[in-house]
Design an enzyme around this catalytic site. Structure first.
Site, PDB file in Angstrom:
ATOM      1  N   LYS A 155       0.660  -1.305   0.083  1.00 59.81           N
ATOM      2  CA  LYS A 155      -0.145  -0.083   0.033  1.00 59.81           C
ATOM      3  C   LYS A 155       0.769   1.374   0.161  1.00 59.81           C
ATOM      4  O   LYS A 155       0.685   2.171   1.051  1.00 59.81           O
ATOM      5  CB  LYS A 155      -0.908   0.107   1.201  1.00 59.81           C
ATOM      6  CG  LYS A 155      -1.776  -1.392   1.098  1.00 59.81           C
ATOM      7  CD  LYS A 155      -3.054  -1.342   2.081  1.00 59.81           C
ATOM      8  CE  LYS A 155      -4.065  -2.366   2.057  1.00 59.81           C
ATOM      9  NZ  LYS A 155      -3.337  -3.476   2.244  1.00 59.81           N
TER      10      LYS A 155
HETATM   11  P1  OMP Z   1      -8.169 -11.939   5.409  1.00 58.66           P
HETATM   12  O1  OMP Z   1      -9.178 -10.920   5.973  1.00 58.66           O
HETATM   13  O2  OMP Z   1      -7.501 -12.555   6.332  1.00 58.66           O
HETATM   14  O3  OMP Z   1      -8.635 -12.769   4.590  1.00 58.66           O
HETATM   15  O4  OMP Z   1      -6.957 -11.044   5.012  1.00 58.66           O
HETATM   16  C1  OMP Z   1      -7.208 -10.030   3.870  1.00 58.66           C
HETATM   17  C2  OMP Z   1      -5.850  -9.320   3.405  1.00 58.66           C
HETATM   18  O5  OMP Z   1      -6.246  -8.354   2.183  1.00 58.66           O
HETATM   19  C3  OMP Z   1      -5.215  -8.838   4.239  1.00 58.66           C
HETATM   20  O6  OMP Z   1      -3.911  -8.832   3.850  1.00 58.66           O
HETATM   21  C4  OMP Z   1      -5.535  -7.298   4.173  1.00 58.66           C
HETATM   22  O7  OMP Z   1      -4.833  -6.270   4.599  1.00 58.66           O
HETATM   23  C5  OMP Z   1      -6.008  -6.941   2.800  1.00 58.66           C
HETATM   24  N1  OMP Z   1      -6.933  -6.201   2.281  1.00 58.66           N
HETATM   25  C6  OMP Z   1      -7.899  -6.181   2.863  1.00 58.66           C
HETATM   26  O8  OMP Z   1      -8.496  -6.887   3.747  1.00 58.66           O
HETATM   27  N2  OMP Z   1      -9.103  -5.027   2.409  1.00 58.66           N
HETATM   28  C7  OMP Z   1      -8.925  -4.202   1.555  1.00 58.66           C
HETATM   29  O9  OMP Z   1      -9.803  -3.659   1.012  1.00 58.66           O
HETATM   30  C8  OMP Z   1      -7.571  -4.508   0.909  1.00 58.66           C
HETATM   31  C9  OMP Z   1      -6.428  -5.339   1.342  1.00 58.66           C
HETATM   32  C10 OMP Z   1      -5.729  -5.478   0.307  1.00 58.66           C
HETATM   33  O10 OMP Z   1      -5.203  -4.447  -0.309  1.00 58.66           O
HETATM   34  O11 OMP Z   1      -5.051  -6.459   0.170  1.00 58.66           O
END
Ligand code: OMP
Length: 270
Positions: free
Chosen positions: A97
């Site tokens: 990010k």
């Molecule tokens: P879980 O919720 O464990 O499946 O993880 C989601 C992953 O996607 C994490 O690494 C978050 O930081 C990332 N993420 C989001 O959850 N929401 C977003 O809107 C954007 C991201 C991202 O940019 O990957």
């Protein structure tokens, strides 16, 4: 081969849009898994087991830098070594990010694309076009720009109205216009937790690849994601991290992770 061609090839081969998130939380690692190793070496061994077990079902992997940077130098070392464990034909996405003035952003881009050799990374759009441009200068790579994020606070700014439209729609319209000059390089992050936003964004950006996190632990629904956004191989990469990594806290964690990845892969078929 550029990022998008690599994603299309991997998704066609695996018949999968699943992106496995390598977000290893040391507190949640199986307690009996290499207890003699240092925290970061345990993480590396855990990642290796997860990559190996989920590889038949994953068409990309995403590493969130927070889970590595928290350990300082040793964490950065494991980040680099984990990236190298991902096979060359599978896209590796850096979730870092970034977003800064062009003069600084060019070195962030150099770090993630040249030194770490990721195929794509996530970028925050808040500082505008010149903060994203250095990432788009790499024609073989891609920048996933945060459009409508999955978190509850995603609405705070992204849904703010400017005239008739919300901020995220203005952003997506601008990026969709300029995407033609960087085909395959400009991409979007679209959270899985908001069905109507996913559909709106797909209308505004019919041809852009989406990284879609939020299925699994955050409650996003696979069917809604597919209906709102899927447009063939390479159109979406759907990320899940915790639901796969911690499917079991026992000695069978890698097998359970594979089972969860397989189940999710099947639920993400058109
Ligand atoms: P879980 O919720 O464990 O499946 O993880 C989601 C992953 O996607 C994490 O690494 C978050 O930081 C990332 N993420 C989001 O959850 N929401 C977003 O809107 C954007 C991201 C991202 O940019 O990957």
């Amino acid at each position: 081969m550029n990022f998008h061609a690599k994603l299309v090839a991997a998704q066609s081969k695996k018949q999968s849009v699943l992106c496995v998130g390598l977000d290893p939380d040391i507190e949640r690692l199986p307690i009996h898994f290499y207890p003699e190793l240092s925290p970061t070496e345990r993480i590396l061994a855990f990642n290796e087991a997860i990559i190996e077990s989920t590889l038949p079902f994953a068409s990309s992997f995403k590493l969130n830098f927070a889970f590595y940077e928290r350990f300082g130098t040793a964490g950065w070392d494991v980040l680099e070594r984990t990236r190298r464990l991902i096979p060359a034909d599978i896209p590796a996405i850096a979730d870092n990010k970034r977003g800064d003035i062009g003069n600084s952003a060019k070195f962030y881009a150099q770090s993630v694309f040249e030194v770490l050799d990721f195929d794509a990374c996530t970028v925050s759009p808040y500082m505008g076009a010149d903060s994203i441009a250095p990432f788009l200068a790499y024609s073989e790579k891609a920048a996933f720009v945060l459009a409508r994020t999955s978190n509850p606070g995603g609405a705070d700014l992204q849904e703010q109205k400017i005239g008739e439209d919300s901020l995220y729609k203005i952003l997506v319209s601008q990026l969709a216009k300029q995407a033609n000059s960087h085909p395959g390089c400009t991409a979007l992050v679209v959270g899985a937790t908001n069905g109507s936003a996913m559909a709106e964004i797909r209308k505004l950006a019919p041809d852009m690849p989406f990284l879609i996190p939020g299925v699994g632990a955050q409650g996003g629904d696979a069917k809604t994601v597919m209906q709102a956004t899927y447009k063939g191989h390479g159109s979406i990469a759907v990320n899940s991290s915790r639901s796969i990594l911690y499917a079991s806290a026992g000695a069978d964690f890698a097998q359970k992770a594979a089972e969860e990845a397989k189940k999710l892969m099947h639920s993400l078929r058109p």
